[in-house]
Write a protein that holds these residues in place. Structure first.
Motif, short mmCIF file in Angstrom:
data_model
loop_
_atom_site.label_atom_id
_atom_site.label_comp_id
_atom_site.label_asym_id
_atom_site.label_seq_id
_atom_site.Cartn_x
_atom_site.Cartn_y
_atom_site.Cartn_z
N THR A 12 -8.08 -26.15 3.71
CA THR A 12 -8.98 -25.17 2.83
C THR A 12 -9.86 -24.16 3.64
O THR A 12 -9.90 -24.31 4.66
N THR A 13 -9.71 -23.24 3.04
CA THR A 13 -10.86 -22.01 3.47
C THR A 13 -12.18 -22.11 2.97
O THR A 13 -13.07 -21.49 3.47
N ASP A 14 -12.50 -23.16 2.40
CA ASP A 14 -13.80 -23.05 1.54
C ASP A 14 -14.52 -24.41 2.06
O ASP A 14 -13.95 -25.44 2.11
N CYS A 57 -10.69 -27.14 7.95
CA CYS A 57 -11.39 -25.82 7.08
C CYS A 57 -11.33 -24.80 8.18
O CYS A 57 -11.80 -24.88 9.31
N ASP A 58 -10.69 -23.58 7.73
CA ASP A 58 -11.07 -22.40 8.36
C ASP A 58 -10.68 -21.20 7.60
O ASP A 58 -9.92 -21.22 6.52
N GLN A 59 -11.40 -20.08 7.68
CA GLN A 59 -11.44 -18.99 7.02
C GLN A 59 -10.01 -18.31 7.12
O GLN A 59 -9.66 -17.36 6.45
N ARG A 60 -9.21 -18.46 8.00
CA ARG A 60 -7.96 -17.83 8.35
C ARG A 60 -6.83 -18.49 7.72
O ARG A 60 -6.39 -19.46 8.18
N VAL A 61 -6.26 -18.03 6.60
CA VAL A 61 -5.13 -18.67 6.06
C VAL A 61 -3.94 -18.75 7.05
O VAL A 61 -3.17 -19.97 6.99
#
Length: 359
Positions: A55-57, A35-39
């Motif tokens: 996933t970003t969530d 999981c990481d917020q950076r696509v």
């Protein structure tokens, strides 16, 4: 075949990707999701490690089938919120240092882990270094004598960070090592910092720690010193032990030299008698192993057996307490701070928190 531990890695920056590599190599674990917020970062990881869900969530990651443990590698100011959410979801957690940015939040994480009957472990990786284990073995020998004092230097030219001072970036390593080797937590701390580059964060610092047994420790950290040093020294009554993390051939050196007072009283006024030992200098064999991999294997052992981690929540709390004391002392130009007083003053100002962020 023993079932594998399902891993969710939360945060995949410079250090998080090392956890991806290590857990990908461990036969007793499998990475369920990252999981990481950076696509764009997730795209890079997917190309390097095939077959792992991304996933970003955070909620999506924690709800995926088979996730047993979350590895929290996000920014330090988010550690508390992210770790608490993982614990409340019933997941075991390994959170990178620092476990939180104030004492009250650290205590709360310990409480939430206990309420949910899950393992809480803090990533103080140096305690899983085989060189530190070798030093600990020598300190436990009856003939080693007591520790007089310890000191460390952790300096380099950079990397210079903009959202973190050098003390929170570097000193937690040494605080965790000192606490472990001394077998106590400090009662007071004194610290001064230097803003050499005229920024908002301290670029270098000097820290003194006082332990209940009378042992004193000193820490010097800097990211503006052109000489890279990673050295720790323990001075005992009958030996001096040096850990040089940059010396691959002789990582640990033991000098069998020391001085101690004799048990006998002085025979006349002004006369002092000492036992002086002058022996060999040698470098014991240190097993080659990767500390991060040792740490991850220890995490799996603790999940499977239910035993308490070496670097559990309490150990993480003690380091956070020292770091909070360092902040307070620097604000008071080096005035010693009693660490027990911080338990009654949980709140750290927003300015302090923003400046007290570890990488």
């Amino acid at each position: 075949m023993t079932s594998q531990i399902g891993v969710a890695i939360i945060g995949c920056g410079y250090w998080g990707v090392n956890y991806v590599r290590v857990f990908d190599e461990l036969p007793r674990a499998r990475i369920v999701t990252i999981c990481d917020q950076r696509v764009e970062r997730l795209r890079e990881i997917s190309e390097r490690f095939n077959g792992i869900a991304v996933t970003t969530d955070l909620d999506d990651a924690l709800q995926m089938d088979g996730v047993d443990v979350a590895i929290v590698c996000t920014g330090a100011t988010t550690h508390y919120a992210v770790t608490r959410e993982c614990l409340e979801a019933g997941k075991h957690v390994l959170v990178e240092k620092p476990m939180a940015t104030d004492v009250a939040d650290s205590k709360m994480l310990i409480q939430v882990a206990e309420e949910n009957n899950v393992v809480l472990m803090v990533g103080h990786t140096f305690l899983y270094n085989s060189a530190i284990a070798k030093i600990e073995d020598h300190l436990k020998k009856p003939e080693s004598g007591g520790i007089y004092y310890l000191y460390s230097r952790r300096t380099n030219m950079g990397p210079i960070r903009h959202d973190v001072n050098a003390l929170w970036d570097l000193a937690p390593h040494d605080v965790s090592i000192f606490n472990h080797l001394v077998g106590e937590s400090p009662t007071w701390v004194s610290a001064v910092g230097v803003c050499a580059l005229r920024g908002k964060n301290e670029d270098a610092g000097f820290v003194s720690l006082g332990y209940p047994s009378g042992v004193v420790a000193n820490i010097h950290v800097s990211w503006v010193d052109p000489n890279k040093v990673r050295e720790l020294v323990i001075v005992c009554s009958d030996k001096r032990i040096v850990f040089d993390d940059l010396n691959a051939l002789e990582r640990v050196k033991i000098f069998e030299k020391g001085v101690a007072p004799t048990p006998n009283e002085a025979s006349s006024y002004g006369e002092h008698q000492f036992l002086i030992r002058d022996g060999d200098i040698f470098s014991p064999k240190v097993q080659i192993s990767e500390p991060l991999k040792n740490q991850c294997n220890h995490l799996i052992d603790c999940i499977e057996s239910g035993k308490t981690p070496l670097t559990d929540g309490q150990a993480g709390l003690e380091v956070v307490r020292v770091m909070a004391g360092i902040d307070r002392s620097m604000q008071q130009n080096g005035t010693p701070v009693l660490l027990e007083s911080l338990d009654e003053q949980h709140n750290i100002t927003t300015n302090t928190i923003s400046n007290a962020v570890a990488a």
